[in-house]
Scaffold this motif. Structure first.
Motif, short mmCIF file in Angstrom:
data_model
loop_
_atom_site.label_atom_id
_atom_site.label_comp_id
_atom_site.label_asym_id
_atom_site.label_seq_id
_atom_site.Cartn_x
_atom_site.Cartn_y
_atom_site.Cartn_z
N UNK A 96 71.87 84.06 65.16
CA UNK A 96 70.78 83.66 64.25
C UNK A 96 70.89 84.46 62.95
N UNK A 108 71.84 83.13 58.93
CA UNK A 108 71.07 83.42 57.72
C UNK A 108 71.93 84.16 56.69
N UNK A 138 74.07 81.67 54.97
CA UNK A 138 73.27 80.86 54.04
C UNK A 138 72.93 81.64 52.77
N UNK A 139 72.62 82.92 52.94
CA UNK A 139 72.25 83.76 51.79
C UNK A 139 73.44 84.00 50.87
N UNK A 153 77.83 75.63 55.18
CA UNK A 153 77.12 74.66 56.03
C UNK A 153 77.90 74.33 57.30
N UNK A 163 77.38 77.30 59.58
CA UNK A 163 75.99 77.32 60.07
C UNK A 163 75.79 76.24 61.14
N UNK A 169 76.79 65.41 55.09
CA UNK A 169 76.39 66.46 54.14
C UNK A 169 76.91 66.19 52.72
N UNK A 207 63.66 82.04 54.09
CA UNK A 207 64.59 82.00 55.23
C UNK A 207 64.52 83.25 56.12
N UNK A 208 64.15 84.39 55.52
CA UNK A 208 64.07 85.63 56.32
C UNK A 208 62.92 85.51 57.33
N UNK A 249 63.95 83.20 59.95
CA UNK A 249 64.90 83.83 60.87
C UNK A 249 64.16 84.70 61.88
N UNK A 302 62.52 82.53 64.32
CA UNK A 302 63.49 81.96 65.26
C UNK A 302 63.80 82.96 66.36
N UNK A 303 63.99 84.23 65.96
CA UNK A 303 64.28 85.28 66.95
C UNK A 303 63.09 85.43 67.91
N UNK A 305 66.35 75.23 67.16
CA UNK A 305 67.74 75.58 66.85
C UNK A 305 68.38 74.49 65.97
N UNK A 361 68.18 75.45 60.82
CA UNK A 361 69.25 75.53 59.80
C UNK A 361 69.20 74.39 58.79
N UNK A 362 68.80 73.19 59.25
CA UNK A 362 68.75 72.03 58.36
C UNK A 362 67.72 72.27 57.24
N UNK A 421 68.33 76.71 55.87
CA UNK A 421 69.60 77.37 55.55
C UNK A 421 70.60 76.51 54.78
N UNK A 422 70.76 75.26 55.22
CA UNK A 422 71.83 74.46 54.62
C UNK A 422 71.40 73.90 53.27
#
Lengths: 95, 195
Positions: free
Chosen positions: A33, A37, A40-41, A48, A51, A95, B60-61, B64, B67-68, B186, B190-191, B194-195
């Motif tokens: 996880x 991130x 992504x950062x 992608x 990820x 994508x 996102x942080x 994240x 998510x954890x 999950x 990300x969709x 993140x992406x």
């Protein structure tokens, strides 16, 4: 040794092993996880793909170990794997 | 004989973990979210600028960390089922409670995120990205909320001794449902973030 007691001890050992595996998978999931991130950062072009790939690993880890599909009939293993492959390919292609 | 029921179900096509009906629900839910995720990716391609700018509003942080929290909740749920199979009801209830509290924490963080969005005036009709955001995360939120009610019931039932290594199908089915919430997250996290 009594058969019932032997069977119970066998199961207890098996369950202890499962609990250890659960912990290993949980640590792996937390690492993956965080890695997702981080990718992504950083924002590099093919992030992608990585990820989406990590999501596949996370999905399969949860479904195999936590949902215990690893003990299920092969059909359920196939359904789970096919599903996540469709997800991965879908993202890569669209994508 | 303790734990015999576990071996009996191993490898049986009609008894996937949590039961076949739960699996029909899981497959249905996963494919619904898969469809939404793939449609989201298609829209993203067409409205790249809007989606990139909107994604930048999300944290996102925080996502994240949440998510954890959810995955850790699933981990404790798995431990709870294992302890129940050992007939260790106290530990099973304790792990179930930890999973439950983490589930509530997930919803708490999500609620804060929603509150922040609403404060900024980012509602369902703000733009296409946020229509997807509210639909996907909102639908998932409802699933987790239902899961929490289920876990709370299971926790109380284990505490009362209703379940043990011989009688644990309901707990296994609830655990499978809870893991489904992990699996959906999950896929959508990300969709969206993140992406």
């Amino acid at each position: 040794m009594d058969t019932n007691l032997s069977y119970t001890l066998f199961n207890l050992r098996k369950m202890r092993k499962e609990m250890k595996l659960n912990t290993i998978v949980w640590i792996l999931l937390v690492v993956l996880i965080c890695l997702s991130t981080m990718f992504a950062e950083n924002g590099f072009e093919s992030a992608y793909i990585l990820i989406a790939g990590l999501s596949v690993v996370k999905f399969l880890s949860v479904i195999s170990q936590f949902v215990e599909v690893k003990h299920a009939h092969v059909v359920w293993k196939l359904v789970s794997t096919l599903f996540v492959v469709v997800y991965f390919l879908g993202i890569i292609i669209l994508y | 004989m303790k734990g015999k029921n576990i071996k009996a179900e191993v490898g049986n096509i009609y008894y996937p973990p949590g039961g076949i009906l739960m699996w029909f629900i899981i497959i249905l839910e996963l494919f619904t979210f898969l469809g939404a995720a793939l449609v989201f990716v298609v829209y993203r391609k067409d409205m790249l600028q809007e989606f990139t700018e909107s994604k930048a509003i999300l944290n996102p942080i925080l996502g994240t960390v949440n998510t954890i929290v959810l995955i850790t909740s699933g981990y404790f749920m798995a431990l709870s089922v294992n302890k129940l199979r050992e007939d260790n009801l106290n530990k099973s209830a304790l792990f179930m409670l930890i999973g439950l509290v983490l589930g509530i924490a997930f919803l708490g963080v999500k609620g804060m995120e929603y509150y922040h969005k609403i404060e900024l005036g980012i509602g369902f009709n703000y733009n296409t990205f946020f229509t997807f955001y509210w639909l996907m995360t909102g639908f998932h939120f409802v699933h987790v909320l239902f899961g929490i009610v289920l876990l709370a019931y299971m926790y109380l039932a284990i505490k009362k001794g209703k379940y043990n290594s011989q009688e644990l199908f309901d707990v296994e089915a609830s655990a499978t449902y809870w893991h489904m919430c992990d699996l959906i997250w999950i896929l959508i996290f990300p969709i969206l973030y993140l992406i």
